[in-house]
Design an enzyme around this catalytic site. Structure first.
Site, PDB file in Angstrom:
ATOM      1  N   HIS A 190       0.800  -1.367  -0.069  1.00 47.02           N
ATOM      2  CA  HIS A 190       0.100   0.021   0.169  1.00 47.02           C
ATOM      3  C   HIS A 190       1.017   1.113   0.177  1.00 47.02           C
ATOM      4  O   HIS A 190       1.926   1.256   0.755  1.00 47.02           O
ATOM      5  CB  HIS A 190      -0.857   0.138   1.150  1.00 47.02           C
ATOM      6  CG  HIS A 190      -2.089  -0.887   1.156  1.00 47.02           C
ATOM      7  ND1 HIS A 190      -2.842  -1.289   2.392  1.00 47.02           N
ATOM      8  CD2 HIS A 190      -2.923  -1.168   0.158  1.00 47.02           C
ATOM      9  CE1 HIS A 190      -3.903  -1.920   2.054  1.00 47.02           C
ATOM     10  NE2 HIS A 190      -3.936  -1.887   0.887  1.00 47.02           N
TER      11      HIS A 190
ATOM     12  N   CYS B  83      -5.455   3.308   8.087  1.00 46.71           N
ATOM     13  CA  CYS B  83      -6.068   2.266   7.720  1.00 46.71           C
ATOM     14  C   CYS B  83      -7.568   2.043   8.730  1.00 46.71           C
ATOM     15  O   CYS B  83      -8.563   1.517   8.208  1.00 46.71           O
ATOM     16  CB  CYS B  83      -5.312   0.628   8.189  1.00 46.71           C
ATOM     17  SG  CYS B  83      -3.780   0.763   7.233  1.00 46.71           S
TER      18      CYS B  83
HETATM   19  N1  GLY Z   1      -3.810  -6.878   7.108  1.00 44.42           N
HETATM   20  C1  GLY Z   1      -4.066  -5.628   6.315  1.00 44.42           C
HETATM   21  C2  GLY Z   1      -4.222  -6.024   5.175  1.00 44.42           C
HETATM   22  O1  GLY Z   1      -3.222  -6.899   4.577  1.00 44.42           O
HETATM   23  O2  GLY Z   1      -4.906  -5.840   4.198  1.00 44.42           O
END
Ligand code: GLY
Length: 266
Positions: free
Chosen positions: A174, A261
């Site tokens: 990300h 997040c």
């Molecule tokens: N644990 C967050 C993800 O891998 O999307």
């Protein structure tokens, strides 16, 4: 005619304003989350739930209305709501996540956002996750990554009607694990993308290598939520004129998650 100080006008156009935060506490299956973190086997669910409660109260104390979804025990990663949607203005793109085990998390988010925003779903073959999208007032920067593909970026730009710059790197999960926007034309970044052309012309605070996790910050107005313990990075952000709020997120870091997040801001 009222005249406003130049600094106040600049702040108005360089900072994204938010009124609400959508969140979802970690559910019973949280310890089974997707993670490559070396400490993933030591996740403490109770502590994660307590850290989430503190996170929610920090957002509320900053003046946001906190909208909390019921926990989703059938999706271990469901507390990372950011990945389920990308909001810009009064529209939201509901994502089609790159991690197949996470698909389905977005339905409750879609219903909740639908109360306030016009929503549309990303369609196959698009994959896109909100953790790849850095929000600026007048453009988005999106990672083309392990979770987000070019078609996902295209559908997002088209639906939201906003300019999207891209950082492509198939080695990245990300983008926001590496770069976030603080406001005031300033980013915080790891070394990896600090000199990328899409950040050109803006201020970039580069976190020390041993504190890379500090690059994922959550900016709300003049305040910046940062992970507890990463004191050198916090000092750099304070020196740049921001108020830093230190938040304990150890149990989310173990799950490859971070401050951004855990919420969708709208
Ligand atoms: N644990 C967050 C993800 O891998 O999307």
């Amino acid at each position: 005619m009222t005249s406003y100080p130049a600094a106040a006008i600049r702040r108005l156009v360089t900072t994204v304003k938010f009124m609400k935060a959508l969140v979802r506490p970690p559910g019973r299956s949280y310890v089974e989350c997707l993670s490559c973190h070396p400490l993933r086997n030591s996740i403490d669910l109770k502590r994660a739930q307590m850290q989430h409660e503190v996170y929610r109260s920090v957002l509320a104390n900053l003046g946001l209305e906190v909208l909390s979804l019921p926990q989703d025990d059938s999706h271990p990663d469901a507390c990372f709501v950011e990945d389920c949607a990308v909001v810009h203005g009064r529209k939201a793109l509901i994502t089609r996540m790159g991690a197949p085990s996470r698909r389905g998390e977005e339905s409750a988010v879609e219903s909740a956002l639908g109360e306030y925003l016009v929503t549309k779903r990303a369609e196959a073959p698009a994959t896109i996750e909100g953790g790849d999208v850095v929000h600026l007032p007048d453009r988005l920067i999106c990672g083309e990554s392990q979770r987000t593909n070019a078609e996902g970026i295209r559908q997002m730009g088209e639906w939201l009607g906003v300019k999207v710059d891209t950082i492509s790197d198939e080695g990245m999960m990300h983008l926001k694990s590496h770069v976030t926007y603080l406001g005031e034309d300033t980013f915080i970044s790891t070394e990896r993308y600090a000199r990328h052309p899409v950040l050109e012309g803006m201020g970039v605070i580069v976190v020390p290598r041993r504190e890379e996790y500090a690059a994922d910050t959550l900016a709300i107005g003049d305040s910046v939520l940062m992970p507890a313990g990463l004191t050198e990075s916090q000092r750099l952000v304070k020196r740049a004129g921001f108020d830093v709020i230190s938040v304990e997120v150890s149990e989310f870091e173990k799950c490859d998650g971070a401050l951004t997040c855990l919420s969708i801001l709208l």
